[in-house]
Design a protein around this motif. Structure first.
Motif, PDB file in Angstrom:
ATOM      1  N   LYS A 217      -0.101  -4.645  -0.238  1.00 51.75           N
ATOM      2  CA  LYS A 217       0.446  -4.345  -1.449  1.00 51.75           C
ATOM      3  C   LYS A 217       0.344  -2.771  -1.912  1.00 51.75           C
ATOM      4  CE  LYS A 217       2.772  -6.211  -3.897  1.00 51.75           C
ATOM      5  NZ  LYS A 217       4.356  -6.298  -3.930  1.00 51.75           N
ATOM      6  N   ARG A 218      -1.076  -2.602  -1.899  1.00 49.82           N
ATOM      7  CA  ARG A 218      -1.614  -1.260  -2.392  1.00 49.82           C
ATOM      8  C   ARG A 218      -2.852  -0.836  -1.273  1.00 49.82           C
ATOM      9  NH1 ARG A 218       1.904  -2.714  -5.359  1.00 49.82           N
ATOM     10  NH2 ARG A 218       1.879  -2.927  -7.588  1.00 49.82           N
ATOM     11  N   PHE A 219      -2.749   0.472  -1.187  1.00 51.72           N
ATOM     12  CA  PHE A 219      -3.759   1.227  -0.374  1.00 51.72           C
ATOM     13  C   PHE A 219      -4.030   2.661  -0.851  1.00 51.72           C
ATOM     14  CE2 PHE A 219      -5.034   3.066   3.852  1.00 51.72           C
ATOM     15  CZ  PHE A 219      -6.443   2.769   3.537  1.00 51.72           C
ATOM     16  N   ALA A 220      -5.195   2.930  -1.220  1.00 51.33           N
ATOM     17  CA  ALA A 220      -5.493   4.285  -1.755  1.00 51.33           C
ATOM     18  C   ALA A 220      -7.019   4.632  -1.492  1.00 51.33           C
ATOM     19  CB  ALA A 220      -5.380   4.179  -3.230  1.00 51.33           C
ATOM     20  N   ALA A 221      -7.330   5.876  -1.423  1.00 51.62           N
ATOM     21  CA  ALA A 221      -8.602   6.357  -1.004  1.00 51.62           C
ATOM     22  C   ALA A 221      -8.721   7.774  -1.648  1.00 51.62           C
ATOM     23  CB  ALA A 221      -8.753   6.496   0.567  1.00 51.62           C
ATOM     24  N   LYS A 271      -9.772  -5.596  -2.089  1.00 51.54           N
ATOM     25  CA  LYS A 271     -10.928  -5.099  -1.420  1.00 51.54           C
ATOM     26  C   LYS A 271     -11.322  -3.604  -1.472  1.00 51.54           C
ATOM     27  CE  LYS A 271     -12.498  -7.379   2.231  1.00 51.54           C
ATOM     28  NZ  LYS A 271     -13.391  -8.243   1.490  1.00 51.54           N
ATOM     29  N   THR A 272     -12.866  -3.346  -1.835  1.00 52.93           N
ATOM     30  CA  THR A 272     -13.204  -2.189  -1.798  1.00 52.93           C
ATOM     31  C   THR A 272     -13.967  -1.725  -0.727  1.00 52.93           C
ATOM     32  OG1 THR A 272     -12.923  -2.031  -4.195  1.00 52.93           O
ATOM     33  CG2 THR A 272     -14.433  -0.548  -3.240  1.00 52.93           C
ATOM     34  N   PHE A 273     -14.053  -0.640  -0.077  1.00 50.39           N
ATOM     35  CA  PHE A 273     -14.720  -0.077   0.906  1.00 50.39           C
ATOM     36  C   PHE A 273     -15.257   1.274   0.718  1.00 50.39           C
ATOM     37  CE2 PHE A 273     -11.428  -2.907   3.039  1.00 50.39           C
ATOM     38  CZ  PHE A 273     -12.072  -3.725   3.745  1.00 50.39           C
ATOM     39  N   GLU A 274     -16.640   1.062   0.515  1.00 49.62           N
ATOM     40  CA  GLU A 274     -17.340   2.447   0.365  1.00 49.62           C
ATOM     41  C   GLU A 274     -18.069   3.067   1.532  1.00 49.62           C
ATOM     42  OE1 GLU A 274     -20.202   0.950  -2.476  1.00 49.62           O
ATOM     43  OE2 GLU A 274     -18.704   0.820  -4.252  1.00 49.62           O
ATOM     44  N   LYS A 275     -18.503   4.173   1.305  1.00 52.90           N
ATOM     45  CA  LYS A 275     -19.247   5.035   2.048  1.00 52.90           C
ATOM     46  C   LYS A 275     -18.491   5.105   3.551  1.00 52.90           C
ATOM     47  CE  LYS A 275     -23.895   3.802   0.217  1.00 52.90           C
ATOM     48  NZ  LYS A 275     -25.218   3.314   0.372  1.00 52.90           N
ATOM     49  N   LEU A 276     -17.247   5.561   3.431  1.00 52.05           N
ATOM     50  CA  LEU A 276     -16.516   5.683   4.475  1.00 52.05           C
ATOM     51  C   LEU A 276     -16.628   7.123   5.016  1.00 52.05           C
ATOM     52  CD1 LEU A 276     -13.232   3.699   4.094  1.00 52.05           C
ATOM     53  CD2 LEU A 276     -15.135   3.060   5.454  1.00 52.05           C
ATOM     54  N   PRO A 277     -16.658   7.506   6.375  1.00 50.22           N
ATOM     55  CA  PRO A 277     -16.587   9.075   6.658  1.00 50.22           C
ATOM     56  C   PRO A 277     -15.258   9.776   6.071  1.00 50.22           C
ATOM     57  CG  PRO A 277     -16.057   7.680   8.512  1.00 50.22           C
ATOM     58  CD  PRO A 277     -16.259   6.848   7.496  1.00 50.22           C
ATOM     59  N   ILE A 278     -15.275  11.061   5.650  1.00 45.09           N
ATOM     60  CA  ILE A 278     -14.201  11.776   5.310  1.00 45.09           C
ATOM     61  C   ILE A 278     -13.375  12.210   6.343  1.00 45.09           C
ATOM     62  CG2 ILE A 278     -13.749  14.151   4.365  1.00 45.09           C
ATOM     63  CD1 ILE A 278     -14.753  12.125   2.315  1.00 45.09           C
ATOM     64  N   SER A 279     -12.052  11.926   5.995  1.00 45.39           N
ATOM     65  CA  SER A 279     -10.972  12.170   7.115  1.00 45.39           C
ATOM     66  C   SER A 279      -9.470  12.469   6.334  1.00 45.39           C
ATOM     67  CB  SER A 279     -10.814  10.796   7.704  1.00 45.39           C
ATOM     68  OG  SER A 279      -9.647  11.256   8.732  1.00 45.39           O
ATOM     69  N   GLN A 280      -8.980  13.302   6.956  1.00 45.06           N
ATOM     70  CA  GLN A 280      -7.784  13.806   6.376  1.00 45.06           C
ATOM     71  C   GLN A 280      -6.751  12.475   5.859  1.00 45.06           C
ATOM     72  OE1 GLN A 280      -5.251  16.400   8.790  1.00 45.06           O
ATOM     73  NE2 GLN A 280      -5.684  18.100   7.699  1.00 45.06           N
ATOM     74  N   SER A 281      -6.766  11.277   6.730  1.00 51.13           N
ATOM     75  CA  SER A 281      -6.025  10.182   6.090  1.00 51.13           C
ATOM     76  C   SER A 281      -6.721   8.868   6.539  1.00 51.13           C
ATOM     77  CB  SER A 281      -4.545  10.423   6.696  1.00 51.13           C
ATOM     78  OG  SER A 281      -4.671  10.433   8.194  1.00 51.13           O
ATOM     79  N   LEU A 282      -6.515   7.952   6.167  1.00 52.03           N
ATOM     80  CA  LEU A 282      -6.854   6.526   6.386  1.00 52.03           C
ATOM     81  C   LEU A 282      -5.319   5.627   6.842  1.00 52.03           C
ATOM     82  CD1 LEU A 282      -9.923   5.826   4.206  1.00 52.03           C
ATOM     83  CD2 LEU A 282      -9.865   6.415   6.492  1.00 52.03           C
ATOM     84  N   SER A 297       1.408  -2.544   7.508  1.00 50.84           N
ATOM     85  CA  SER A 297       0.622  -1.294   7.649  1.00 50.84           C
ATOM     86  C   SER A 297       0.883  -0.327   6.520  1.00 50.84           C
ATOM     87  CB  SER A 297       1.036  -0.626   9.054  1.00 50.84           C
ATOM     88  OG  SER A 297       2.507   0.070   8.825  1.00 50.84           O
ATOM     89  N   MET A 298      -0.048   0.479   6.527  1.00 51.75           N
ATOM     90  CA  MET A 298       0.166   1.504   5.143  1.00 51.75           C
ATOM     91  C   MET A 298      -0.915   2.632   5.687  1.00 51.75           C
ATOM     92  SD  MET A 298       0.176   0.265   1.220  1.00 51.75           S
ATOM     93  CE  MET A 298       1.144   1.339  -0.073  1.00 51.75           C
ATOM     94  N   VAL A 299      -0.630   3.755   4.957  1.00 50.27           N
ATOM     95  CA  VAL A 299      -1.304   5.189   5.258  1.00 50.27           C
ATOM     96  C   VAL A 299      -1.671   5.696   3.852  1.00 50.27           C
ATOM     97  CG1 VAL A 299       0.812   6.197   5.719  1.00 50.27           C
ATOM     98  CG2 VAL A 299      -1.525   7.262   6.500  1.00 50.27           C
ATOM     99  N   THR A 300      -2.818   6.463   3.637  1.00 45.55           N
ATOM    100  CA  THR A 300      -3.136   7.133   2.555  1.00 45.55           C
ATOM    101  C   THR A 300      -3.635   8.367   2.886  1.00 45.55           C
ATOM    102  OG1 THR A 300      -4.148   7.081   0.449  1.00 45.55           O
ATOM    103  CG2 THR A 300      -5.181   6.074   2.169  1.00 45.55           C
ATOM    104  N   ILE A 301      -3.484   9.390   1.960  1.00 45.82           N
ATOM    105  CA  ILE A 301      -4.398  10.820   2.265  1.00 45.82           C
ATOM    106  C   ILE A 301      -5.612  10.824   1.371  1.00 45.82           C
ATOM    107  CG2 ILE A 301      -3.975  13.082   2.251  1.00 45.82           C
ATOM    108  CD1 ILE A 301      -1.122  12.688   2.655  1.00 45.82           C
ATOM    109  N   LEU A 517       0.681  17.850   4.522  1.00 44.61           N
ATOM    110  CA  LEU A 517       0.691  16.362   4.853  1.00 44.61           C
ATOM    111  C   LEU A 517       1.893  15.615   4.087  1.00 44.61           C
ATOM    112  CD1 LEU A 517      -2.825  15.293   5.844  1.00 44.61           C
ATOM    113  CD2 LEU A 517      -0.829  15.830   7.620  1.00 44.61           C
ATOM    114  N   LEU A 518       2.537  14.715   4.613  1.00 47.26           N
ATOM    115  CA  LEU A 518       3.196  13.613   3.485  1.00 47.26           C
ATOM    116  C   LEU A 518       3.414  12.538   4.260  1.00 47.26           C
ATOM    117  CD1 LEU A 518       6.994  13.583   4.585  1.00 47.26           C
ATOM    118  CD2 LEU A 518       5.978  15.929   5.005  1.00 47.26           C
ATOM    119  N   ILE A 519       3.666  11.594   3.105  1.00 47.03           N
ATOM    120  CA  ILE A 519       3.786   9.993   3.613  1.00 47.03           C
ATOM    121  C   ILE A 519       4.871   9.475   3.018  1.00 47.03           C
ATOM    122  CG2 ILE A 519       2.624   7.845   2.897  1.00 47.03           C
ATOM    123  CD1 ILE A 519      -0.033   8.982   2.240  1.00 47.03           C
TER     124      ILE A 519
END
Length: 579
Positions: A217-221, A271-282, A297-301, A517-519
């Motif tokens: 439903k939601r995905f953000a970073a 759910k929350t995921f911390e300490k992930l490596p920096i990347s342009q997108s997930l 599936s879902m993508v975020t910048i 980039l655009l989603i």
């Protein structure tokens, strides 16, 4: 079922004649003879099956009676009544939204459309597809081959259906003409259809029932220092428990998280995921057994251009502490120095900075107007800014007047509460001390969403709906759009009429050395499937009777008649024609 030639009922005398013939034919008595008396032991097996012996003895009678009865029925020309596409014309509204892929509903509807096209009795057909801008595929077409070709060309566009717009287009074609409107969709309520006209009959074809779906439903970073923080929300729409395999990947395809999650029936989990490596997108994907895979599936910048947040020293401490809790790189700056700030997100109440600074601006309150009291609840739109925050229980005592020309994304009563400028600046038309918002869990979540949206804007064009047309902030030159796999999609030059790609995913807009980039993301409505409904509303009449067609079934009688004649001939041949 009925008969169109009832006068041929007189032919039923033919089976009676055959029956009478067998009643009065010459009969023979079984007479024991000394030379055959010992045959009785051999005949015991036949006597043990009297019904079989009776059938063998009277096979010709039964075959002839059955053949004659079928012949009489064939003379009466039996038919079955089938519903006909009533009216002087027919209009088909075809839902091409993403949810039509659930349970292969779209393919089933296309097959049904081809079957209906063959039943058209000369009525002209118009086909309209849904979307933000409904399209007329064929208009007043009566050539069946052209209709079949148009049906084959139909594709899912992933847009929201917006059926009301398509219905408005259809009504423009009706006038005073008696019309059958077929609506091929997944689900619609009866009350959503206009039924005031006596010239319209609605036939709704819904999707299959009992479809199961588990969705993201939601995905953000967002970035926090040298690490990233991601939030994901899963929802199980099924009644039964579902096992989900969740995977998070970076822009290079490296797997960052693999986790099994069990969702109970109709459960929603964040759910929350911390300490992930920096990347342009997930990229987030789930593996689960359901009937709708598009929302798996879902993508975020993750914003990387801007990382600093500058807060006006005059702002309330709740605002300062709120941003400091989310981002360690927050600076408090005197009000008179904000205009010189570059490459940072600015939080202030100075209205004069709107349009004067190139940095993204968050305006909380106004210093150039007086506030007025309000007494109503907050109503938010489906804007991505409220993806994780619900403002329904927030109390606001007073608000400032809104800005003309700004997009209103939240209201109190009918007055603007939160607005977005054409540049992307966010305006909250109330002082924090005039609300109880900081006491609600939605406050830090809103600040988090605000930070995520504002900081990613320098490296991306933002998030779009499929096929969405919107002006973007780009230099006036040739730009090309490429998919995640570097596949060319389209080109554009006029940034004020940018149109997003059709399929959801991550894309790149390129021009010379510049990249943005655009989603493309499905809307919230397209991440839920509803139980299918099929029904009819209204009637079209001709000479006081509802139109219907009579489909003859005589061919299904002629085939068994011929078969019975062949069997009868074979029985007679075995017995000998002289008998």
């Amino acid at each position: 079922m009925g008969f169109s030639n009832v006068l041929f009922l007189w032919a039923s005398i033919l089976p009676l004649i055959v029956l009478l013939y067998y009643f009065f034919r010459k009969k023979y008595k079984d007479q024991p003879i000394s030379s055959t008396i010992f045959w009785e032991e051999v005949m015991q097996e036949t006597k043990a099956s009297p019904y079989l012996k009776h059938l063998q003895k009277n096979a010709l009678l039964y075959l002839q009676l059955l053949a004659l009865i079928l012949f009489v029925l064939a003379l009466m020309n039996p038919f079955i009544k089938t519903s006909e596409i009533a009216g002087e014309q027919s209009i088909w509204i075809v839902d091409t939204s993403a949810t039509m892929l659930a349970g292969e509903t779209f393919d089933h509807h296309k097959e049904e459309m081809k079957s209906l096209a063959s039943e058209l009795t000369g009525q002209p057909l118009t086909i309209i597809t849904t979307g933000d801008e409904p399209k007329t595929i064929v208009r007043q077409e009566s050539d069946v081959s052209a209709i079949h070709k148009a049906i084959d060309s139909l594709e899912v566009t992933f847009e929201e259906e917006q059926l009301i717009k398509a219905i408005d287009v259809a009504q423009a074609y009706i006038g005073e003409t008696a019309t059958s409107i077929y609506l091929f969709t997944d689900s619609i309520e009866r009350g959503e259809l206009p039924i005031s006209s006596e010239h319209i009959k609605w036939i709704v074809k819904g999707s299959s029932k009992d479809l199961q779906n588990v969705s993201i439903k939601r995905f953000a970073a967002t970035s926090i220092g040298e690490e990233a923080l991601a939030l994901i929300q899963l929802k199980n729409e099924a009644d039964e428990e579902k096992r989900v395999e969740l995977t998070l990947q970076d822009s290079q395809g490296n797997v960052l998280v693999e986790e099994g999650v069990t969702l109970k029936g109709e459960e929603e989990m964040t759910k929350t995921f911390e300490k992930l490596p920096i990347s342009q997108s997930l990229f987030a994907t789930i593996q689960v057994e359901d009937d709708y895979v598009v929302d798996n599936s879902m993508v975020t910048i993750i914003g990387s251009g801007l990382s600093q947040i500058v807060v006006d020293q005059q702002m309330h401490q709740l605002v300062q502490k709120g941003f400091q809790a989310l981002n360690a790189d927050v600076k408090l700056v005197p009000s008179d120095q904000l205009a010189a700030i570059k490459e940072a997100m600015i939080v202030t109440n100075q209205s004069e900075l709107l349009g004067k600074t190139k940095s993204p601006l968050v305006l909380i309150g106004r210093d150039d107007e007086l506030s007025e009291e309000v007494n109503s609840l907050v109503d938010v739109s489906e804007d991505a800014l409220f993806a994780f925050s619900n403002l329904e229980d927030v109390y606001v005592n007073a608000i400032y007047p809104g800005f003309d020309g700004f997009e209103t994304i939240a209201t109190i009563g009918e007055k603007p509460f939160i607005q977005r400028s054409s540049k992307g600046d966010i305006v909250i038309l109330a002082d924090i001390q005039s609300t109880d918002w900081p006491l609600h869990p939605s406050f830090p979540l809103f600040l988090w969403s605000l930070q995520s949206e504002m900081l990613e804007g320098s490296t991306s064009l933002g998030t779009f709906s499929p096929n969405e047309s919107r002006g973007v902030s780009l230099a006036a030159r040739d730009w090309s759009i490429y998919s995640k796999d570097d596949e060319y999609i389209s080109s554009f030059e006029d940034a004020s009429h940018f149109k997003a790609p059709t399929k959801p995913g991550l894309y790149t807009a390129r021009s010379n050395e510049d990249e943005k980039l655009l989603i493309v993301q499905l809307s919230d409505n397209e991440r839920e499937i509803k139980e299918g409904t099929s029904f009819e509303l209204g009637t079209l009449q001709s000479n006081g009777e509802e139109e219907s067609s009579k489909k003859s079934i005589i061919i299904w009688l002629l085939i068994p008649i011929l078969l019975l004649l062949v069997i009868e001939w074979e029985v007679q041949r075995r017995r000998g024609f002289t008998n």
